[in-house]
Structure formats: structure tokens, C-alpha cells
Scaffold this motif. Sequence first.
Motif, PDB file in Angstrom:
ATOM      1  N   PRO A  29      42.619 -28.473  19.869  1.00 57.63           N
ATOM      2  CA  PRO A  29      41.873 -27.217  19.951  1.00 57.63           C
ATOM      3  C   PRO A  29      41.550 -26.576  18.605  1.00 57.63           C
ATOM      4  O   PRO A  29      40.466 -25.997  18.449  1.00 57.63           O
ATOM      5  N   ILE A  30      42.437 -26.671  17.621  1.00 52.19           N
ATOM      6  CA  ILE A  30      42.128 -26.094  16.309  1.00 52.19           C
ATOM      7  C   ILE A  30      40.933 -26.807  15.689  1.00 52.19           C
ATOM      8  O   ILE A  30      39.968 -26.177  15.252  1.00 52.19           O
ATOM      9  N   SER A  31      40.986 -28.131  15.648  1.00 48.35           N
ATOM     10  CA  SER A  31      39.898 -28.890  15.014  1.00 48.35           C
ATOM     11  C   SER A  31      38.583 -28.741  15.775  1.00 48.35           C
ATOM     12  O   SER A  31      37.516 -28.606  15.169  1.00 48.35           O
ATOM     13  N   ARG A  32      38.634 -28.778  17.104  1.00 55.81           N
ATOM     14  CA  ARG A  32      37.399 -28.624  17.886  1.00 55.81           C
ATOM     15  C   ARG A  32      36.770 -27.259  17.665  1.00 55.81           C
ATOM     16  O   ARG A  32      35.542 -27.140  17.542  1.00 55.81           O
ATOM     17  N   THR A  33      37.583 -26.222  17.590  1.00 63.21           N
ATOM     18  CA  THR A  33      37.054 -24.875  17.387  1.00 63.21           C
ATOM     19  C   THR A  33      36.460 -24.727  15.995  1.00 63.21           C
ATOM     20  O   THR A  33      35.360 -24.192  15.822  1.00 63.21           O
ATOM     21  N   VAL A  34      37.174 -25.195  14.977  1.00 63.72           N
ATOM     22  CA  VAL A  34      36.665 -25.098  13.608  1.00 63.72           C
ATOM     23  C   VAL A  34      35.391 -25.920  13.448  1.00 63.72           C
ATOM     24  O   VAL A  34      34.444 -25.503  12.771  1.00 63.72           O
ATOM     25  N   SER A  35      35.339 -27.093  14.077  1.00 64.55           N
ATOM     26  CA  SER A  35      34.153 -27.933  13.987  1.00 64.55           C
ATOM     27  C   SER A  35      32.910 -27.200  14.472  1.00 64.55           C
ATOM     28  O   SER A  35      31.835 -27.306  13.867  1.00 64.55           O
ATOM     29  N   ARG A  36      33.045 -26.469  15.552  1.00 63.09           N
ATOM     30  CA  ARG A  36      31.880 -25.799  16.146  1.00 63.09           C
ATOM     31  C   ARG A  36      31.662 -24.390  15.611  1.00 63.09           C
ATOM     32  O   ARG A  36      30.525 -23.963  15.400  1.00 63.09           O
ATOM     33  N   LEU A  75      36.210 -21.641  10.529  1.00 68.39           N
ATOM     34  CA  LEU A  75      37.552 -21.089  10.427  1.00 68.39           C
ATOM     35  C   LEU A  75      37.617 -19.670  10.986  1.00 68.39           C
ATOM     36  O   LEU A  75      38.578 -19.296  11.651  1.00 68.39           O
ATOM     37  N   ILE A  76      36.586 -18.890  10.717  1.00 68.11           N
ATOM     38  CA  ILE A  76      36.594 -17.519  11.214  1.00 68.11           C
ATOM     39  C   ILE A  76      36.448 -17.497  12.732  1.00 68.11           C
ATOM     40  O   ILE A  76      36.985 -16.611  13.407  1.00 68.11           O
ATOM     41  N   GLY A  77      35.740 -18.473  13.288  1.00 73.00           N
ATOM     42  CA  GLY A  77      35.623 -18.568  14.742  1.00 73.00           C
ATOM     43  C   GLY A  77      36.961 -18.845  15.397  1.00 73.00           C
ATOM     44  O   GLY A  77      37.246 -18.352  16.497  1.00 73.00           O
ATOM     45  N   LEU A  78      37.792 -19.639  14.728  1.00 68.02           N
ATOM     46  CA  LEU A  78      39.135 -19.897  15.236  1.00 68.02           C
ATOM     47  C   LEU A  78      39.944 -18.598  15.256  1.00 68.02           C
ATOM     48  O   LEU A  78      40.604 -18.270  16.254  1.00 68.02           O
ATOM     49  N   TYR A  79      39.904 -17.863  14.175  1.00 59.95           N
ATOM     50  CA  TYR A  79      40.628 -16.597  14.064  1.00 59.95           C
ATOM     51  C   TYR A  79      40.159 -15.601  15.120  1.00 59.95           C
ATOM     52  O   TYR A  79      40.964 -14.937  15.778  1.00 59.95           O
ATOM     53  N   GLN A  80      38.853 -15.514  15.312  1.00 57.11           N
ATOM     54  CA  GLN A  80      38.293 -14.554  16.260  1.00 57.11           C
ATOM     55  C   GLN A  80      38.583 -14.931  17.711  1.00 57.11           C
ATOM     56  O   GLN A  80      38.522 -14.071  18.590  1.00 57.11           O
ATOM     57  N   ARG A  81      38.904 -16.169  17.951  1.00 54.52           N
ATOM     58  CA  ARG A  81      39.209 -16.605  19.316  1.00 54.52           C
ATOM     59  C   ARG A  81      40.560 -16.078  19.792  1.00 54.52           C
ATOM     60  O   ARG A  81      40.813 -15.989  20.989  1.00 54.52           O
ATOM     61  N   LEU A  82      41.429 -15.717  18.872  1.00 52.88           N
ATOM     62  CA  LEU A  82      42.758 -15.257  19.218  1.00 52.88           C
ATOM     63  C   LEU A  82      42.728 -13.801  19.673  1.00 52.88           C
ATOM     64  O   LEU A  82      41.891 -13.010  19.220  1.00 52.88           O
ATOM     65  N   PHE A 103      50.581 -19.557  15.414  1.00 55.18           N
ATOM     66  CA  PHE A 103      51.358 -19.837  14.203  1.00 55.18           C
ATOM     67  C   PHE A 103      50.888 -21.138  13.567  1.00 55.18           C
ATOM     68  O   PHE A 103      50.671 -21.208  12.355  1.00 55.18           O
ATOM     69  N   THR A 104      50.706 -22.167  14.385  1.00 54.06           N
ATOM     70  CA  THR A 104      50.195 -23.440  13.889  1.00 54.06           C
ATOM     71  C   THR A 104      48.821 -23.248  13.258  1.00 54.06           C
ATOM     72  O   THR A 104      48.533 -23.794  12.177  1.00 54.06           O
ATOM     73  N   ALA A 105      47.958 -22.474  13.909  1.00 52.16           N
ATOM     74  CA  ALA A 105      46.625 -22.227  13.379  1.00 52.16           C
ATOM     75  C   ALA A 105      46.683 -21.529  12.028  1.00 52.16           C
ATOM     76  O   ALA A 105      45.942 -21.867  11.096  1.00 52.16           O
ATOM     77  N   GLY A 106      47.588 -20.555  11.888  1.00 44.29           N
ATOM     78  CA  GLY A 106      47.707 -19.847  10.617  1.00 44.29           C
ATOM     79  C   GLY A 106      48.177 -20.742   9.490  1.00 44.29           C
ATOM     80  O   GLY A 106      47.683 -20.667   8.361  1.00 44.29           O
ATOM     81  N   VAL A 107      49.135 -21.612   9.794  1.00 49.43           N
ATOM     82  CA  VAL A 107      49.640 -22.533   8.772  1.00 49.43           C
ATOM     83  C   VAL A 107      48.553 -23.515   8.350  1.00 49.43           C
ATOM     84  O   VAL A 107      48.305 -23.727   7.151  1.00 49.43           O
ATOM     85  N   PHE A 108      47.890 -24.129   9.324  1.00 49.89           N
ATOM     86  CA  PHE A 108      46.854 -25.113   9.016  1.00 49.89           C
ATOM     87  C   PHE A 108      45.733 -24.470   8.200  1.00 49.89           C
ATOM     88  O   PHE A 108      45.305 -25.023   7.168  1.00 49.89           O
ATOM     89  N   CYS A 109      45.249 -23.315   8.631  1.00 48.63           N
ATOM     90  CA  CYS A 109      44.157 -22.657   7.907  1.00 48.63           C
ATOM     91  C   CYS A 109      44.601 -22.181   6.528  1.00 48.63           C
ATOM     92  O   CYS A 109      43.816 -22.209   5.568  1.00 48.63           O
ATOM     93  N   GLY A 110      45.871 -21.758   6.395  1.00 47.36           N
ATOM     94  CA  GLY A 110      46.360 -21.335   5.090  1.00 47.36           C
ATOM     95  C   GLY A 110      46.344 -22.460   4.075  1.00 47.36           C
ATOM     96  O   GLY A 110      45.903 -22.293   2.932  1.00 47.36           O
ATOM     97  N   VAL A 111      46.828 -23.638   4.483  1.00 47.10           N
ATOM     98  CA  VAL A 111      46.824 -24.789   3.571  1.00 47.10           C
ATOM     99  C   VAL A 111      45.390 -25.229   3.279  1.00 47.10           C
ATOM    100  O   VAL A 111      45.040 -25.543   2.133  1.00 47.10           O
ATOM    101  N   MET A 112      44.535 -25.245   4.304  1.00 47.69           N
ATOM    102  CA  MET A 112      43.139 -25.626   4.104  1.00 47.69           C
ATOM    103  C   MET A 112      42.436 -24.685   3.134  1.00 47.69           C
ATOM    104  O   MET A 112      41.702 -25.124   2.239  1.00 47.69           O
ATOM    105  N   MET A 113      42.660 -23.392   3.267  1.00 45.42           N
ATOM    106  CA  MET A 113      42.029 -22.435   2.362  1.00 45.42           C
ATOM    107  C   MET A 113      42.572 -22.568   0.943  1.00 45.42           C
ATOM    108  O   MET A 113      41.862 -22.308  -0.024  1.00 45.42           O
ATOM    109  N   GLY A 114      43.825 -22.991   0.806  1.00 46.65           N
ATOM    110  CA  GLY A 114      44.346 -23.263  -0.525  1.00 46.65           C
ATOM    111  C   GLY A 114      43.561 -24.360  -1.215  1.00 46.65           C
ATOM    112  O   GLY A 114      43.277 -24.282  -2.425  1.00 46.65           O
TER     113      GLY A 114
END
Length: 495
Positions: free
Chosen positions: A278-285, A288-295, A375-386
Amino acid sequence: MDEISVAEFRTDVFDKEYITLNGTREGIVVGGRHLLDRLPRAFEGVDQIGVIGWGPQASAQSQNLRDSLAGSDVRVVVGLRAGSASAGAARAAGFTEQDGTLGEMFEVIAGSDMVLLLISDAAQAALHEQIFAALRTGATLGLSHGFLLGYLDQQGARFPEGIDVIAVCPKGMGASVRALYLQGAETNGAGINASFAVEQDVTGRATDRALGWSVGLGAPYTFRTTLRSEYLSDLTGERAILLGGVHGIVESLYRRFREQGMGETDAYRHSVDCVTGPISRTVSRDGLIGLYQRLDDAGREIFARAYAAAYPVGLELTHEIYDEVRSGNEIRSVILAGERLARFPMGRIDRASMWRAGEVARRDRDDEQLPLDPFTAGVFCGVMMGQIDTFIEYGHPYSEIANESVIEATDSLNPYMHARGVAFMVDNCSTTARLGSRKWAPRFDYLLTQTAYPSADDTNTQWDTTLVKAFEQHPIHEVLRECARLRPSVDIFVA
């Protein structure tokens, strides 16, 4: 890093379009089957294209180019070392000695006007002098990775002066390059994005040949970079969020969820399946902000705390990796490891309990019911944004940043990991990437476990809200929205 004007390249064969990414105009070429009849013009002066090797990229690229050039006067020939164990697979794909489309690698190099050197990085380093000696004057040398340039820099050496040197670098696995090309016969534009670079242009035709190569592979769009910029971002990316980083992230999250009392299957689904599904599918479409807004509000609070804890880890480690790549240390490490592999072959990681649990979890997995763990989404996006911010700091073009940090992960690699497991990817990619993942994944795992997660769990400490505000306002979101306009209408095909 050398500065490049990504907007300004000239092509007399293809139509250049412009996209504006964070205020910078970049030139691209949009691909499609309707452009295949232009390939003979792009390859003017080329009678034979030699594809050297039969690894994942070489096998895919040779078949795609052969099919794209069918009916033209340009012949695609595969070159393999004498006695290669891959010869049978090449014959099965339709390349044979009888019709002159399969031969010994140095004979193919000497007989080709354009040579696509797709053997392993270590083999390129070991054989480059013989390869250069075999090239015709005025030939075009094509690469799909800038590793050889980095190696030559270390040696104080250069490419031969009398040849063109270009690169076309698909942003995905070789299996996907081939599978999506075949799918493109019915869905025009299906394919893997690619970057192109022109390192030397002695014939004046290097740009059109590079673009023809990319279009012939089926790339839905092609953006410009330099060979040095490509290997810096590519080697860094595969050691960070594309492979090593995601490996370390999911290992650490799985243990965290197990320690919190989850069973093996639930822990796997909240860590690995959540990232690759779900994280990758959401970000793909939706980005990253769309993933955050989905929560929901509670989910965003959890995401924000995890993101603020993980981002410094992603930024620190990506900077360290970039420094190791830029200094030449990482390239030297790959060469030295190659010399040891005969004695100390790489083991597989898929025998650990986590990956055995994944095999069970995937048997009855319902993708529609997988959890989107904040929590998983926050960690993944944090490392990606780094990684994203590291590349911005070092001046990479936004098209390259978006593809190497986000699009390749969510549109290409992660779907393979979702189907087969992260362990499958780590155990089946290139030697250079496998070495990098094994070296750096434990660093991500350690820093997340030892510093990020305790910080996120410490309710007595106020987490850094400025990091999340910066995330919400980051220019990468508009960049990804613009890139999404060029996204193929089909998802990646996992064979």
C-alpha cells in the motif's frame, strides 16, 4: 559533481518536450511504438549493434532492440565470452551463430559500429583495456551504468578519444525492461523510464543514437543526465532507499513489531508488505504527500513522529554513502570484493526467520486488506526524503532525483519485492547492488533501531515539528505530480 544543463540537448530525429520541475526547465523525449520507424535515422551510420553480455539488462535490451529494429538494415548481435554458460539462453531467445547474431565478445566488439557494454561492473573494470583496443575508431560505446567512468577516474585513465561514449540507463530491472516492452505492443507507452548521457561525441550523432537506443528499449520517457551524475546517484540510491535502505528499514521494523507482541505474519505485513504494497502503490499514483494525506488525524500524528525520528538517519547515512561513492571508496570496495568472491561467495539472506515468515504470509495475502501502518510509512518516507535532500544538496537534476529516489522504488523495484520478498531482490540483483545492500542495510537497521525508534517512543521529548512542516511544503511533491503525468497507464509487470 559536474554541472549540466539538462534542458539543452539537440536531437534531429525525435521531438524534445519540456517539463518544469521546481522552476527548472528540463528537456525530455517521450517514447512509444509510433516512434520506432525513426530508429533507422537515429542509428544512421550504424550497420551493427553489438550487445555484450547476457545478464538481466543485456538479455532484455538485446531482444527489445532486435524487435524494435526488425525490418531495418541495422543488425543486433550478442557477444559472449568463449564458452559462456549463457550461450544456450541467448540461442533460445533467437540469437544464433548460424545467422551471425551470436558470437565471441571481442569479435562482436570489433565488428560493431555501436557496442552496448552490459557485462558486470567488475568485468568492465578488468577487461576495459582489451575492450577499448577492440573498438573501431568512430564507434559508439554504450553503457547502462556509469561505474566504468568512476573506475577510470580512479586509475587516472580516460575513454579512447576516437569514439562516442553514451549511456542509456533504464530505471528498473532487466526482467521488467523486457516484460513491459512486450506489454507495450498492446498498451503504447508501457515501459521503464530511462536517463541518457553523452560523455563524448566525436561523430556528432551521439545524442540521437542514445535517444534511439532508449526509444528502442521502450522507455516511456527519457531524461538527460551526465555519466558521472548517473553513477553517483545510482550507486548511492541502490545502497540507500532503493535496496540497502529498504532492506534495513523492514528488518528493523519487523523486529520492532515482534517485540511489541505481533505474530510473525502480522509483523511481516506491517513492515515488508506495508512498504512494498500500500505505501508503494499510493506513492506511485499520488506521491509522498498523497500518502500522508491519506492518513487520518491520529495516523498523521504517528507518521509525523516516526518521520521526524527517521529523517535524520536517512540524511546522515545517504550523505555518508554519497561521500564513499564520490571518493571512489565504494567502487574500490566492489572491485576488491570481486577478487574475493571466488573464495568467499555471497550467501543468501532468505533463510532467516523473517523471510521464511514472509513466504507463509504471501501464500494467502489479500492485497486489499494489507495495513497502511502510519509508523512504517513515516519511517520509509523519512529515509527516502533523506536521500532526496542529499541529491538536491549535491545539485542533481530533479528528473534524476525523482526517478532514482522515488519512481524507481515504487514503480519498479518494490513491486518485485512485493511479489517475491525483499530478500529475493537482494539475492538476485547485480553483484554491485548485492554487495552494496549487504554492506549498508545493517547500518540503516542499526541507526533506526538504536536512535530513531527510541526517539520516536520517548513521549517526554518533543519531536522536531519543523521537519514535518518541511516535508509538507517540500518541492518534491510538485515534481512528482509533474512526473506522474508521464507515468505509463499500466503498472509494472512482474513476470
